[in-house]
Write a protein that holds these residues in place. Structure first.
Motif, PDB file in Angstrom:
ATOM      1  N   VAL A  31       0.839  -1.206   0.000  1.00 53.20           N
ATOM      2  CA  VAL A  31       0.000   0.000   0.000  1.00 53.20           C
ATOM      3  C   VAL A  31       0.871   1.252   0.000  1.00 53.20           C
ATOM      4  CG1 VAL A  31      -1.633   1.336   1.377  1.00 53.20           C
ATOM      5  CG2 VAL A  31      -1.997  -1.099   1.054  1.00 53.20           C
ATOM      6  N   ARG A  49      -4.179  -1.009  -3.730  1.00 52.28           N
ATOM      7  CA  ARG A  49      -5.424  -0.718  -3.019  1.00 52.28           C
ATOM      8  C   ARG A  49      -5.981  -2.020  -2.458  1.00 52.28           C
ATOM      9  NH1 ARG A  49      -7.226   4.465  -4.249  1.00 52.28           N
ATOM     10  NH2 ARG A  49      -6.263   5.350  -6.096  1.00 52.28           N
ATOM     11  N   LEU A  50      -6.345  -1.974  -1.179  1.00 48.92           N
ATOM     12  CA  LEU A  50      -6.917  -3.150  -0.533  1.00 48.92           C
ATOM     13  C   LEU A  50      -8.421  -2.986  -0.409  1.00 48.92           C
ATOM     14  CD1 LEU A  50      -4.362  -3.764   2.373  1.00 48.92           C
ATOM     15  CD2 LEU A  50      -4.382  -4.754   0.092  1.00 48.92           C
ATOM     16  N   ARG A  62      -9.995  -7.185   2.918  1.00 51.21           N
ATOM     17  CA  ARG A  62      -8.562  -7.332   3.194  1.00 51.21           C
ATOM     18  C   ARG A  62      -8.123  -6.445   4.355  1.00 51.21           C
ATOM     19  NH1 ARG A  62      -6.270  -8.145  -2.932  1.00 51.21           N
ATOM     20  NH2 ARG A  62      -7.228 -10.181  -3.186  1.00 51.21           N
ATOM     21  N   TRP A  63      -8.695  -5.235   4.443  1.00 47.99           N
ATOM     22  CA  TRP A  63      -8.399  -4.368   5.588  1.00 47.99           C
ATOM     23  C   TRP A  63      -8.884  -5.028   6.870  1.00 47.99           C
ATOM     24  CZ3 TRP A  63      -4.818  -0.948   5.694  1.00 47.99           C
ATOM     25  CH2 TRP A  63      -4.517  -0.184   4.570  1.00 47.99           C
ATOM     26  N   LEU A 102      -6.487  -7.722   7.781  1.00 50.81           N
ATOM     27  CA  LEU A 102      -5.281  -7.101   8.332  1.00 50.81           C
ATOM     28  C   LEU A 102      -5.503  -6.743   9.797  1.00 50.81           C
ATOM     29  CD1 LEU A 102      -2.723  -6.442   6.665  1.00 50.81           C
ATOM     30  CD2 LEU A 102      -3.493  -4.095   6.606  1.00 50.81           C
TER      31      LEU A 102
END
Length: 82
Positions: free
Chosen positions: A40, A46-47, A51-52, A55
């Motif tokens: 990133v 771009r996630l 995915r965020w 994380l």
């Protein structure tokens, strides 16, 4: 890039092999987080929201493992002299 595929990966695992499991586990779990953050930050990747969220789950899990390891009560008791 590695000149020989897998060289950096092998170097990392040699270091982890000589580390206690309680320290190595969070470190191993954090590698994908570091890769995502670098992607990133440096590559403009771009996630997606999922995915965020993943994380965040990994970060919270690694933090929880770290906090658990700081408690004085052992997670597993080992009989001495057995």
């Amino acid at each position: 890039m590695d000149r020989v595929p897998g060289t950096s990966d092998q170097a990392i695992h040699v270091g982890v092999r000589s580390t206690a499991a309680s320290c190595a586990t969070p470190a191993e779990m954090a590698f994908p987080v570091a890769a995502a953050v670098l992607g990133v930050g440096l590559l403009g990747t771009r996630l997606t929201g999922t995915r965020w969220l993943g994380l965040a789950v990994v970060i919270v899990s690694v933090g929880a493992i770290g906090l658990r390891e700081r408690t004085e009560r052992p997670a597993v008791r080992v009989a001495r002299g057995a």
